[in-house]
Structure formats: C-alpha cells, structure tokens
Design a protein around this motif. Structure first.
Motif, PDB file in Angstrom:
ATOM      1  N   ALA A  26     -45.539  35.507  13.581  1.00 27.72           N
ATOM      2  CA  ALA A  26     -47.002  36.313  13.947  1.00 27.72           C
ATOM      3  C   ALA A  26     -47.629  36.236  15.475  1.00 27.72           C
ATOM      4  O   ALA A  26     -49.193  37.269  15.451  1.00 27.72           O
ATOM      5  N   VAL A  27     -47.389  34.833  15.684  1.00 27.34           N
ATOM      6  CA  VAL A  27     -47.851  34.845  17.179  1.00 27.34           C
ATOM      7  C   VAL A  27     -47.684  35.705  17.991  1.00 27.34           C
ATOM      8  O   VAL A  27     -46.689  35.674  18.220  1.00 27.34           O
ATOM      9  N   VAL A  33     -52.963  34.943   4.310  1.00 28.79           N
ATOM     10  CA  VAL A  33     -53.455  35.999   5.159  1.00 28.79           C
ATOM     11  C   VAL A  33     -53.296  34.372   6.561  1.00 28.79           C
ATOM     12  O   VAL A  33     -53.264  32.935   6.036  1.00 28.79           O
ATOM     13  N   LEU A  34     -52.489  34.903   7.743  1.00 26.10           N
ATOM     14  CA  LEU A  34     -52.928  33.953   8.684  1.00 26.10           C
ATOM     15  C   LEU A  34     -53.568  33.479   9.465  1.00 26.10           C
ATOM     16  O   LEU A  34     -53.814  34.124  10.550  1.00 26.10           O
ATOM     17  N   ALA A  35     -54.223  32.675   9.505  1.00 28.83           N
ATOM     18  CA  ALA A  35     -55.784  32.782   9.754  1.00 28.83           C
ATOM     19  C   ALA A  35     -55.720  31.627  10.879  1.00 28.83           C
ATOM     20  O   ALA A  35     -55.067  31.061  11.683  1.00 28.83           O
ATOM     21  N   GLY A  36     -55.896  32.861  11.948  1.00 33.18           N
ATOM     22  CA  GLY A  36     -55.442  31.730  13.118  1.00 33.18           C
ATOM     23  C   GLY A  36     -54.530  32.462  13.686  1.00 33.18           C
ATOM     24  O   GLY A  36     -54.923  32.846  15.748  1.00 33.18           O
ATOM     25  N   ALA A  37     -53.509  33.667  13.230  1.00 32.75           N
ATOM     26  CA  ALA A  37     -52.605  33.952  14.026  1.00 32.75           C
ATOM     27  C   ALA A  37     -53.195  35.272  15.411  1.00 32.75           C
ATOM     28  O   ALA A  37     -52.613  34.629  16.559  1.00 32.75           O
ATOM     29  N   GLU A  38     -53.692  35.408  15.300  1.00 32.95           N
ATOM     30  CA  GLU A  38     -53.794  36.699  16.071  1.00 32.95           C
ATOM     31  C   GLU A  38     -55.015  36.072  16.708  1.00 32.95           C
ATOM     32  O   GLU A  38     -54.128  37.144  18.127  1.00 32.95           O
ATOM     33  N   THR A  61     -51.698  29.132   7.581  1.00 31.46           N
ATOM     34  CA  THR A  61     -51.088  30.282   6.305  1.00 31.46           C
ATOM     35  C   THR A  61     -52.397  29.877   4.506  1.00 31.46           C
ATOM     36  O   THR A  61     -51.986  28.757   4.066  1.00 31.46           O
ATOM     37  N   HIS A  62     -52.569  31.160   4.766  1.00 29.21           N
ATOM     38  CA  HIS A  62     -53.496  31.534   3.393  1.00 29.21           C
ATOM     39  C   HIS A  62     -53.140  31.953   2.816  1.00 29.21           C
ATOM     40  O   HIS A  62     -52.649  32.936   2.793  1.00 29.21           O
ATOM     41  N   VAL A  63     -52.939  31.604   1.039  1.00 24.20           N
ATOM     42  CA  VAL A  63     -52.418  32.575  -0.019  1.00 24.20           C
ATOM     43  C   VAL A  63     -53.632  32.710  -1.063  1.00 24.20           C
ATOM     44  O   VAL A  63     -54.611  32.166  -1.292  1.00 24.20           O
ATOM     45  N   ILE A  64     -53.799  34.473  -0.968  1.00 24.13           N
ATOM     46  CA  ILE A  64     -54.341  35.117  -1.779  1.00 24.13           C
ATOM     47  C   ILE A  64     -54.130  35.404  -2.910  1.00 24.13           C
ATOM     48  O   ILE A  64     -52.979  35.421  -3.715  1.00 24.13           O
ATOM     49  N   VAL A  67     -40.800  34.582   4.788  1.00 19.46           N
ATOM     50  CA  VAL A  67     -42.201  35.375   5.215  1.00 19.46           C
ATOM     51  C   VAL A  67     -43.443  34.066   6.184  1.00 19.46           C
ATOM     52  O   VAL A  67     -44.226  34.147   6.668  1.00 19.46           O
ATOM     53  N   VAL A  68     -43.247  33.038   5.445  1.00 22.97           N
ATOM     54  CA  VAL A  68     -44.094  32.074   4.792  1.00 22.97           C
ATOM     55  C   VAL A  68     -43.785  30.684   6.684  1.00 22.97           C
ATOM     56  O   VAL A  68     -44.194  29.906   6.937  1.00 22.97           O
TER      57      VAL A  68
END
Length: 328
Positions: free
Chosen positions: A222-223, A183-188, A139-142, A214-215
């Motif tokens: 989101a997985v 941004v959930l990097a790698g989740a997709e 989990t990345h934060v913008i 949310v997080v």
C-alpha cells in the motif's frame, strides 16, 4: 543471486531462516512491515522488524515465535505497580532495551531505517533489513458491531464504527470482535524508505513469504511506489493458508473482513496475476494448480509446513526453482 522479500512477522522470519540456509550466498534484502508499529510506554515498538531481526540474528523465543528467549519481566511488573501503560501487551526486559534504543535514536532525529540498521549491527541477521517506510503508517481495524472493552484506546471512525489499532485487535481482543475492514492510516502519504525501491528493482526475484496477505504484505504494497515496482519483477509467493486455515495467527479473520475466503486459491486470486507470477500451495491444496481463476499464475504444490529447518529450506528451494523457471 539477489532476492528481495516482503515480510511480516513470525511466518516470514521462519521462512527467511530456511531461505538463508538454502541460498547462503544470496544477497537478501527484507522489506519489513511497519503498519503494526505502536507506541507503548512512550516507546516505539516495531514488532515485525524485531521478529525478523531476533529470529535471524539469534535470541528469538522459539516457543512463542516472537520476543526474546530467556526473557525476564521485571520492568513490566514495576510499571504495572505504578499502573502505567497497557497490561495487554507483554514486553520483556531485553525487548525493552531494543525499544529504548530505537526510540532514543528516533528522538535524536534518526530515521526508522537508520535506527534499524544500527540495531542490526548487534544482531547480525545476515540480511539487509529495511522498514517499508520511514514515515508513520498505522493499521487500524474497523470493528463490526459487538462488545468492545470500555477502556479501549480506539475511537469512532467516519462510519460511526469503532476503530482500534491493529495490535489492540490482534493481541488484546484476539480478533474475537469481527473486523469490518482496515484503515492504513498514513499509507497514502508515505514514501518507501531509502533502499526499498532499489532493492526491488535490482532483485532477480521478489518473494512473498507465508505472511498475512492483508495486514503484512498488503500493508507494504500500500505504500505508493512499492506495488508498481514489484509488478515489474518475477514474483513468487508462498501460501500462508493450508487446507483452508492459517498455519499460525488469524489471517482468516483478516481475509474475512475484506471478503476473501481463507483458501490458498483465493489468496492467490486476491494478489492477482498482475502482481503474482508463481504461487506455492501445500499438497492438500493441489486443486489450485489447475484452477481457472488462477490463469496467468503458475501454481506448484509441495509440502508447506515449516516443521524443521530442512523442511523450510525445501520450501525456499521450491520458490527459487519456480522463479528460475518463470524467468527462463
């Protein structure tokens, strides 16, 4: 009874302690959020998995709600003397042992779920604890425009705004710099860990504890495949928001970033009736029971402060009773 719980950290762990007390004979599977996982000092740290494991297995720092009780910090002080690693994330000596063991297993080719199972053999949490995925998800934060420490480990995202790992935003910056999104990097590209979909499919009820929508719960959902599996089940959630504020943590800052008000009613609407069948709110939020925007979600009001084990067990009983009512 087979119960599956989608869990974050402190709030979920404390709820689970009450659930175990209320339903001691239940078969409970906990699907833990790993979006908060981070590499520190070369070690794989899984904060939410460890908080659940320590809380249910004994040894949690009750005062903090995370980390180990009676902890010492000799290793961290020695690392600081070498100017090694970040100084904003505190790991105790006992905690280091957990992360060293996990990282050693991962380096030898074990999956995160296999390593978690081995760690749980010692702590015996009394539940089956499974990470949401064996694949890396971060989990990345913008960040919105605002001051960021110059030595930040973040980077510029595609929007031109700086992004940082969730742990840096949460622990180091204390969410003082507003978030513009996540941004959930790698989740997709991630797959549910072995046993995750089976635990959901076989559950009599799926519970959302009072975790960050949310997080924590949101990241698990989101997985790919997990949300669809959950939608097919009876799902009851416990609001992490009481009286317009989170009981613990900074869930309000996360909700603000995605445009959701910090109210029990708004969080239920965020999940929606396609995902959520029942919702527990605190008595001071009882107006949500008849809220038209929650049509399709059965809402019940009862005391939600987890002030003691009996109080927490009563919340768990309320969730199970509502699930039984919905299933009937």
């Amino acid at each position: 009874m087979r119960i599956t719980v989608l869990a974050g950290g402190v709030g979920a762990a404390r709820f689970l302690r009450g659930l175990k007390a209320e339903a001691p004979d239940a078969d409970i599977t906990v699907i833990g959020n790993t979006g908060d996982d981070i590499i520190l000092f070369g070690l794989h740290v899984s904060p939410d998995l460890d908080t659940v494991m320590y809380t249910l297995g004994g040894g949690i720092s009750e005062e903090q709600g995370w980390g180990r009780a009676d902890e010492t910090f000799t290793v961290l002080k020695e690392l600081a003397a070498y100017h090694t690693g970040p100084d904003w994330f505190s790991l105790g000596d006992r905690d280091f042992a957990t992360h060293i063991t996990r990282t050693s297993m991962l380096s030898e080719g074990a999956s995160l779920s296999a390593a978690t199972a081995v760690l749980c053999q010692r702590s015996q949490p009394g539940v089956t604890l499974i990470p949401m995925s064996d694949d890396p998800v971060e989990t990345h934060v913008i960040l919105q425009d605002g001051p960021v420490l110059p030595e930040s480990t973040g980077s510029l995202g595609s929007t031109g705004r700086r992004t940082v790992h969730f742990q840096e935003w949460w622990v180091r910056l204390h969410a003082a710099v507003p978030a513009a999104g996540f941004v959930l990097a790698g989740a997709e590209d991630a797959a549910p860990a072995p046993g995750v979909l089976e635990a959901i499919d076989g559950a009599d009820v799926v519970l959302f504890p009072p975790s960050n929508p949310v997080v924590s719960v949101g990241t698990i959902l989101a997985v790919p495949g997990i949300a669809d599996a959950v939608r097919a089940k009876t799902v009851v959630g416990v609001s992490p928001i009481i009286g317009g504020a989170p009981v613990r943590g900074m869930a309000d800052a996360c909700l603000a970033a995605i445009g959701v008000p910090a109210t029990a009613q708004a969080v239920a609407a965020h999940y929606g009736p396609g995902l959520l069948n029942g919702w527990l709110v605190d008595e001071q939020d009882k107006a949500a029971v008849d809220a038209p925007e929650l049509a399709g979600i059965t809402v019940r009001a009862l005391p939600l402060y987890m002030s003691s084990l009996p109080a927490t067990a009563a919340i768990a009983r309320g969730a199970l009773d509502l699930a039984q009512e919905l299933r009937a």
